[in-house]
Design an enzyme around this catalytic site. Structure first.
Site: not given
Ligand SMILES: Cc1ncc(COP(=O)(O)O)c(C=O)c1O
Ligand SMILES: Nc1ccccc1C(=O)C[C@H](N)C(=O)O
Length: 401
Positions: A128, A199, A224-225, A373
């Site tokens: 990511f 991660d 938040y997921k 997805r």
């Molecule tokens: C693998 C992964 N790591 C990290 C993040 C996000 O990090 P953050 O919450 O700091 O934006 C995401 C999605 O946004 C993700 O899919």
């Molecule tokens: N934090 C976000 C804010 C805005 C839009 C998407 C995200 C996501 O979390 C994307 C996710 N990490 C992803 O795997 O696509």
């Protein structure tokens, strides 16, 4: 087929959990891997925090109820204990706060410090973006010639050379949903003197994670997921017990101090992972996450995984005939051990397909360049939802043909 799905739903030990979420009518929400749905109990909790704890009790809330562990000061620790159960950690190995990106910086900095004679951070070339950027930025900041080495995930084990300090991997790939073997990769890394940073953004809350069983060194993940803590919810950080006494906090703030209100002149970190909390806890969002995590309290994590696999198997099976009529290629492994809780397909016009699906209330994600997805959330999906989603995909593909 529908009868079979109804039978699966009738036998589902988690079917009652759906009532604990607010979900809009007529929508099949397959995006809990980006933003989890809202648990019903969250608005009341936030109203209590806003009106009672902030509005009425004001500053006293930082310490009120400390004897019962109900004070705001202890909120990050209470939330950490709930997360710990879901990721196979002990409560004192987990801290909650900041974002996943920030936490990644902290643990990667600690890992590099613990392996000072090596200069390579090894990672999946398709990791990511934030993982790649944080690693790159940290390496440059250190100014000691660190290199971010990006290789295909499958080659990681073969690339654990003596110059590698740490391997940084996302357990479940955000595009394909492929899951790595955390225990095997960690063992291979340790055999070569390499520390592991995992991660768990697409793992925590999706299936039971066993950080201790795998012997992992460090981990981070999103609130938040699949944990359903709400937009921008605080993230978590895991530091294995054996590293806690030596793991430096790159961001040493007063809330990670052993005794913040002593106001000592020099930094003395808390003994537990609390040292990775930097500044004042985000009480509103931590409160939402705290209540959201209660949804997991009576959930058997084995049931969670079994249902997740049943949902993704069902989706793959029902989509198969569409793959023969349209240019859809399954990107997710069929092998259960290599699958997270999402299913992805490649399609040459994926962006338009997903826009149309969303218009029909089937909400998934498009991920560049060609990925459709679909995230499955065992707490609030039924097998019937899966069938509805497939009918939606069929309608959109037929319309577009
Ligand atoms: C693998 C992964 N790591 C990290 C993040 C996000 O990090 P953050 O919450 O700091 O934006 C995401 C999605 O946004 C993700 O899919
Ligand atoms: N934090 C976000 C804010 C805005 C839009 C998407 C995200 C996501 O979390 C994307 C996710 N990490 C992803 O795997 O696509």
């Amino acid at each position: 087929m529908i009868e079979h799905l109804l039978t699966l739903d009738a036998r589902d030990p988690l079917a009652h959990k759906r009532a604990e979420f607010t979900l809009p009518e007529g929508v099949v929400y397959l995006d809990g891997n980006s933003l989890g749905a809202m648990p019903r109990a969250v608005p009341d909790r936030l109203a209590r925090v806003l009106h009672g704890e902030w509005g009425e009790a004001l500053i006293r809330s930082w310490t009120a109820g400390a004897d019962r562990g109900e004070d705001w000061m202890a909120l990050p620790d209470r939330v950490a204990a709930k997360v710990a159960r879901l990721i196979g950690a002990q409560a004192h190995e987990v801290a909650v706060g900041d974002s996943t990106s920030v936490n990644l910086f902290k643990v990667l900095a600690a890992a590099l410090h613990l392996n000072p004679d090596r200069r390579v951070i090894l990672t999946d070339a398709e990791n990511f973006p934030t993982d790649l950027y944080v690693a790159q930025g940290l390496g440059e900041l250190l100014g000691r010639g660190h290199e971010l080495r990006r290789v295909p995930a499958r080659e990681i084990a073969a690339q654990l050379t003596p110059d590698v300090a740490a391997v940084l991997l996302t357990e479940v790939d955000y595009r394909t949903g492929e899951r790595l073997d955390m225990a095997a990769v960690t063992a291979a890394a340790h055999a070569q003197g390499v520390l592991t940073v995992w991660d768990l953004a697409h793992s925590a809350g999706a299936f039971p994670v066993d950080l201790r069983g795998a012997g992992a060194d460090f981990a981070v993940g999103c609130g938040y997921k699949y944990l359903n803590g709400g937009p921008g919810a605080p993230a978590f950080v895991f530091v294995a017990e054996r590293h806690l006494p030596h793991a430096p906090t790159a961001l040493s703030g007063w809330m990670g101090h052993a005794d913040p209100f002593e106001m000592e002149r020099s930094y003395r970190p808390a003994e537990n992972a609390r040292r990775f909390v930097v500044g004042t806890p985000q009480v509103l969002s931590l409160s939402a996450l705290d209540t959201a995590l209660d949804v997991f309290e009576d959930v058997n994590l084995g049931d969670l995984r079994a249902k997740s696999l049943s949902l993704t198997d069902t989706f793959i099976e029902l989509m198969a005939p569409l793959g023969e009529r349209f240019p859809l290629t399954l990107a997710t492994p069929l092998d259960h051990a290599r699958r997270g809780s999402q299913v992805s397909y490649r399609h040459p016009d994926a962006a338009r397909v997903m826009a149309r699906l969303t218009g029909r209330g089937i909400i998934g994600d498009f991920r560049t360049p060609d990925i459709l997805r679909f995230g499955f959330t065992p707490l609030y999906h039924s097998h019937l939802d899966v069938a509805r989603a497939v009918l939606g995909v069929q309608a959109v593909l037929e319309e577009q043909a």
